[in-house]
Write an enzyme that holds these catalytic residues in place. Sequence first.
Site, mmCIF file in Angstrom:
data_model
loop_
_atom_site.group_PDB
_atom_site.id
_atom_site.type_symbol
_atom_site.label_atom_id
_atom_site.label_comp_id
_atom_site.label_asym_id
_atom_site.label_seq_id
_atom_site.Cartn_x
_atom_site.Cartn_y
_atom_site.Cartn_z
ATOM 1 N N LYS A 1 11.425 -103.231 46.503
ATOM 2 C CA LYS A 1 11.376 -101.807 47.408
ATOM 3 C C LYS A 1 12.320 -101.578 48.043
ATOM 4 C CE LYS A 1 8.309 -98.276 47.943
ATOM 5 N NZ LYS A 1 7.553 -97.585 46.952
ATOM 6 N N GLY B 1 -5.710 -83.462 50.236
ATOM 7 C CA GLY B 1 -4.266 -83.416 49.873
ATOM 8 C C GLY B 1 -4.268 -82.763 48.654
ATOM 9 N N GLY C 1 -1.468 -81.916 47.335
ATOM 10 C CA GLY C 1 0.103 -82.024 46.737
ATOM 11 C C GLY C 1 0.355 -81.980 45.509
ATOM 12 N N ASN C 2 1.248 -82.702 45.054
ATOM 13 C CA ASN C 2 1.674 -82.928 43.691
ATOM 14 C C ASN C 2 0.419 -83.551 42.663
ATOM 15 O OD1 ASN C 2 4.134 -81.702 43.872
ATOM 16 N ND2 ASN C 2 5.022 -83.658 44.505
ATOM 17 N N VAL C 3 -0.050 -84.730 43.486
ATOM 18 C CA VAL C 3 -1.169 -85.434 42.522
ATOM 19 C C VAL C 3 -2.526 -84.842 42.706
ATOM 20 C CG1 VAL C 3 -2.499 -87.627 42.366
ATOM 21 C CG2 VAL C 3 0.068 -87.557 43.086
HETATM 22 P P1 NAD Z 1 2.892 -84.680 48.278
HETATM 23 O O1 NAD Z 1 3.450 -84.927 49.635
HETATM 24 O O2 NAD Z 1 2.893 -83.961 47.254
HETATM 25 O O3 NAD Z 1 1.167 -84.216 48.723
HETATM 26 C C1 NAD Z 1 0.539 -84.633 49.856
HETATM 27 C C2 NAD Z 1 -0.335 -83.585 50.513
HETATM 28 O O4 NAD Z 1 -1.073 -84.115 51.415
HETATM 29 C C3 NAD Z 1 0.411 -82.446 50.941
HETATM 30 O O5 NAD Z 1 0.050 -81.483 50.388
HETATM 31 C C4 NAD Z 1 0.136 -82.427 52.684
HETATM 32 O O6 NAD Z 1 0.390 -81.135 53.078
HETATM 33 C C5 NAD Z 1 -1.227 -82.935 52.604
HETATM 34 N N1 NAD Z 1 -1.627 -83.686 53.739
HETATM 35 C C6 NAD Z 1 -0.956 -84.395 54.740
HETATM 36 N N2 NAD Z 1 -1.758 -84.837 55.837
HETATM 37 C C7 NAD Z 1 -3.040 -84.381 55.387
HETATM 38 C C8 NAD Z 1 -4.033 -84.445 56.259
HETATM 39 N N3 NAD Z 1 -4.296 -85.000 57.449
HETATM 40 N N4 NAD Z 1 -5.321 -83.609 55.456
HETATM 41 C C9 NAD Z 1 -5.261 -83.042 54.310
HETATM 42 N N5 NAD Z 1 -4.090 -83.074 53.704
HETATM 43 C C10 NAD Z 1 -2.845 -83.673 54.406
HETATM 44 O O7 NAD Z 1 2.388 -86.136 47.799
HETATM 45 P P2 NAD Z 1 1.972 -86.495 46.451
HETATM 46 O O8 NAD Z 1 3.025 -86.689 45.352
HETATM 47 O O9 NAD Z 1 0.631 -85.634 45.807
HETATM 48 O O10 NAD Z 1 0.985 -87.881 46.455
HETATM 49 C C11 NAD Z 1 -0.143 -87.890 47.261
HETATM 50 C C12 NAD Z 1 -0.374 -89.447 47.675
HETATM 51 O O11 NAD Z 1 -0.233 -90.251 46.506
HETATM 52 C C13 NAD Z 1 0.851 -90.036 48.567
HETATM 53 O O12 NAD Z 1 0.379 -90.912 49.357
HETATM 54 C C14 NAD Z 1 1.548 -90.818 47.691
HETATM 55 O O13 NAD Z 1 2.378 -91.915 48.505
HETATM 56 C C15 NAD Z 1 0.695 -91.439 46.617
HETATM 57 N N6 NAD Z 1 1.197 -91.462 45.316
HETATM 58 C C16 NAD Z 1 1.714 -90.665 44.702
HETATM 59 C C17 NAD Z 1 2.323 -91.060 43.212
HETATM 60 C C18 NAD Z 1 3.161 -89.863 42.611
HETATM 61 O O14 NAD Z 1 3.402 -89.738 41.375
HETATM 62 N N7 NAD Z 1 3.461 -88.608 43.221
HETATM 63 C C19 NAD Z 1 2.352 -92.120 42.881
HETATM 64 C C20 NAD Z 1 1.877 -93.053 43.503
HETATM 65 C C21 NAD Z 1 1.129 -92.742 44.678
#
Ligand code: NAD
Length: 349
Positions: A74, A174, A176-178
């Site tokens: 990392k 959440g 977001g993307n996932v």
């Molecule tokens: P993202 O930033 O697209 O989505 C995160 C979402 O969480 C955002 O919409 C944000 O507004 C929301 N959020 C933040 N604080 C919050 C709260 N207190 N209550 C409710 N919602 C809240 O991130 P992502 O890519 O969807 O990833 C989600 C999680 O998974 C992260 O922790 C990331 O590190 C982990 N992750 C992601 C991937 C990937 O491929 N994208 C891979 C491994 C791990």
Amino acid sequence: MKVHDHEEVLFCNDSITGLRAIIALHDTTLGPALGGTRMWPYASEADALEDVLRLSRGMTYKSSLAGLDLGGGKAVIIGDPRTDKTEAMFRRFGRFVDSLNGRYITAEDVGMSLTEMVNIRKETRNVVGLPTTMGGSGDPSPVTAFGVFCGLKAAAKTAYGTDDLQKRKVAVQGAGNVGHNLVGHLLKEGATVYLTDIHDDKLAAIKAEHPAVNLVKPDEVIGLDVDIYSPCALGATVNDQTLPLLKCSVIAGAANNQLADEAKHGRALMEKGIVYAPDFLINAGGIINCAWELRGYNSKAAYAQAEEIYRTALSIFKRSEEENIPTYLAANQAAEQRVRSVREAGLGF
Ligand code: NAD
């Protein structure tokens, strides 16, 4: 493996561009160390070091459990991602990555965007997660969400004896993307889905696409009367305050480092009878996708490998039950065992 028994830690300082970064290679037994670069305004170099050591170790475990031929690494860049970025800084960082001769491969993480990845790529080939237009594999989130869905089903099977989600209520934290992609899988399986986010526009977009989803306020999600809680926003949402409020029987989500204190809260969940799917076990879809980019990207193969998370998760839950240890510990031990057996046989990278 002990905590912080890292192979190599490189401090990357450059007065001309203002770059202050640390690259940590935790373990390269299984292959080159792959892990993203995070940019964050750390209060001190000691904080940055602590973070990169912890995160790189986590990558060794994640790749080991996912069956990948990759080690754990990392990088962190100390700075404000909103104000401190320049092309020269990231090109200089790319030179440092390149100086490791392929032992470290970087990708996007918190605080980074495509622009920086493109600038790093100008100085080194050792970057993945690039857009499809640049020959990369694009956004890994759909594969991550699919892997989380498979891990969540394995946890449901362990808790309820069936992985049928039709009668299950699932709270996704959440959007977001996932989270967005996960909601689609859950609804398709007939689950009742509750979704929350701190941004209403994200919720509105998902509601428009999936009218069946139930929207709830961010502070309601923890105490919700659901079967499965899926943290897909931030880490440390399982802590001293939230634990007594949880009504679920399963925790399975994408967020990294969900347990505020791994040992304490991992054991507390076991004692409460909650099946916890370790985050680094079920959110490996993203790194699986990156691994396929290294080999020559094949989306079908990436999804097939992410589906394996179901089987791996079942074996971890079984180990946890048989040895009466928390699931995070069972997962750590399985990850360490693979690395050790390859190292002791004199095989690997
Ligand atoms: P993202 O930033 O697209 O989505 C995160 C979402 O969480 C955002 O919409 C944000 O507004 C929301 N959020 C933040 N604080 C919050 C709260 N207190 N209550 C409710 N919602 C809240 O991130 P992502 O890519 O969807 O990833 C989600 C999680 O998974 C992260 O922790 C990331 O590190 C982990 N992750 C992601 C991937 C990937 O491929 N994208 C891979 C491994 C791990």
